[in-house]
Scaffold this motif. Structure first.
Motif, PDB file in Angstrom:
ATOM      1  N   CYS A   1      15.291  10.879  30.482  1.00 54.92           N
ATOM      2  CA  CYS A   1      16.458   9.844  31.004  1.00 54.92           C
ATOM      3  C   CYS A   1      17.260   9.419  29.658  1.00 54.92           C
ATOM      4  O   CYS A   1      18.381   8.939  30.002  1.00 54.92           O
ATOM      5  CB  CYS A   1      15.960   8.652  31.427  1.00 54.92           C
TER       6      CYS A   1
ATOM      7  N   ILE B   1      16.998   4.923  36.200  1.00 53.07           N
ATOM      8  CA  ILE B   1      17.398   5.888  35.225  1.00 53.07           C
ATOM      9  C   ILE B   1      16.193   6.374  34.769  1.00 53.07           C
ATOM     10  O   ILE B   1      16.233   7.588  34.149  1.00 53.07           O
ATOM     11  CB  ILE B   1      17.942   4.884  33.969  1.00 53.07           C
ATOM     12  N   CYS B   2      15.181   5.695  34.407  1.00 54.25           N
ATOM     13  CA  CYS B   2      13.962   6.087  33.968  1.00 54.25           C
ATOM     14  C   CYS B   2      12.680   5.856  35.084  1.00 54.25           C
ATOM     15  O   CYS B   2      12.359   4.891  35.282  1.00 54.25           O
ATOM     16  CB  CYS B   2      13.600   5.380  32.801  1.00 54.25           C
TER      17      CYS B   2
ATOM     18  N   VAL C   1      13.093   2.432  27.910  1.00 54.01           N
ATOM     19  CA  VAL C   1      13.725   3.983  28.366  1.00 54.01           C
ATOM     20  C   VAL C   1      13.434   4.768  27.443  1.00 54.01           C
ATOM     21  O   VAL C   1      13.646   4.621  26.241  1.00 54.01           O
ATOM     22  CB  VAL C   1      15.073   3.479  28.655  1.00 54.01           C
TER      23      VAL C   1
ATOM     24  N   GLU D   1      19.006   1.160  36.973  1.00 55.48           N
ATOM     25  CA  GLU D   1      20.537   1.338  36.416  1.00 55.48           C
ATOM     26  C   GLU D   1      20.925  -0.217  36.003  1.00 55.48           C
ATOM     27  O   GLU D   1      21.476  -0.357  35.004  1.00 55.48           O
ATOM     28  CB  GLU D   1      21.340   1.771  37.279  1.00 55.48           C
TER      29      GLU D   1
ATOM     30  N   THR E   1      21.196  10.152  30.336  1.00 51.85           N
ATOM     31  CA  THR E   1      21.571   9.404  31.270  1.00 51.85           C
ATOM     32  C   THR E   1      21.904   7.825  30.711  1.00 51.85           C
ATOM     33  O   THR E   1      23.029   7.272  30.874  1.00 51.85           O
ATOM     34  CB  THR E   1      21.091   9.416  32.446  1.00 51.85           C
TER      35      THR E   1
END
Length: 83
Positions: A41, A3-4, A34, A11, A44
């Motif tokens: 990110c 994700i990051c 994050v 995730e 998301t």
């Protein structure tokens, strides 16, 4: 899936943090880091929060966990002397 990318946050880590009580982006930033570097990110990561597009996946990833969950975070820091 990451994700990051800046902070190598997966995730699964985001899902676990939400399953353990993270309710907003600020909680994810505090728990995981994050969206604390470039910020790309953030959108998301927010989609995994309650009401987001991937929120249902968080419940499935939690596997029916309820109540407090203990998490141990281990970190290792290498220090090198520069001449």
């Amino acid at each position: 899936m990451y994700i990051c990318v800046c902070n190598a946050i997966s995730e699964r880590q985001v899902q676990d943090a939400i399953a353990q009580g993270a309710n907003d982006l600020g909680d994810l930033q505090a728990r995981l880091g994050v969206a604390t570097c470039c910020g790309r990110c953030a959108d998301t990561a927010t989609e995994y929060l309650p009401g987001g597009r991937y929120a249902a996946e968080v419940g499935a990833a939690a596997g029916g966990l309820s109540g407090p969950v203990e998490v141990t975070v281990l970190s290792r820091v290498a220090v090198r002397e520069v001449a």
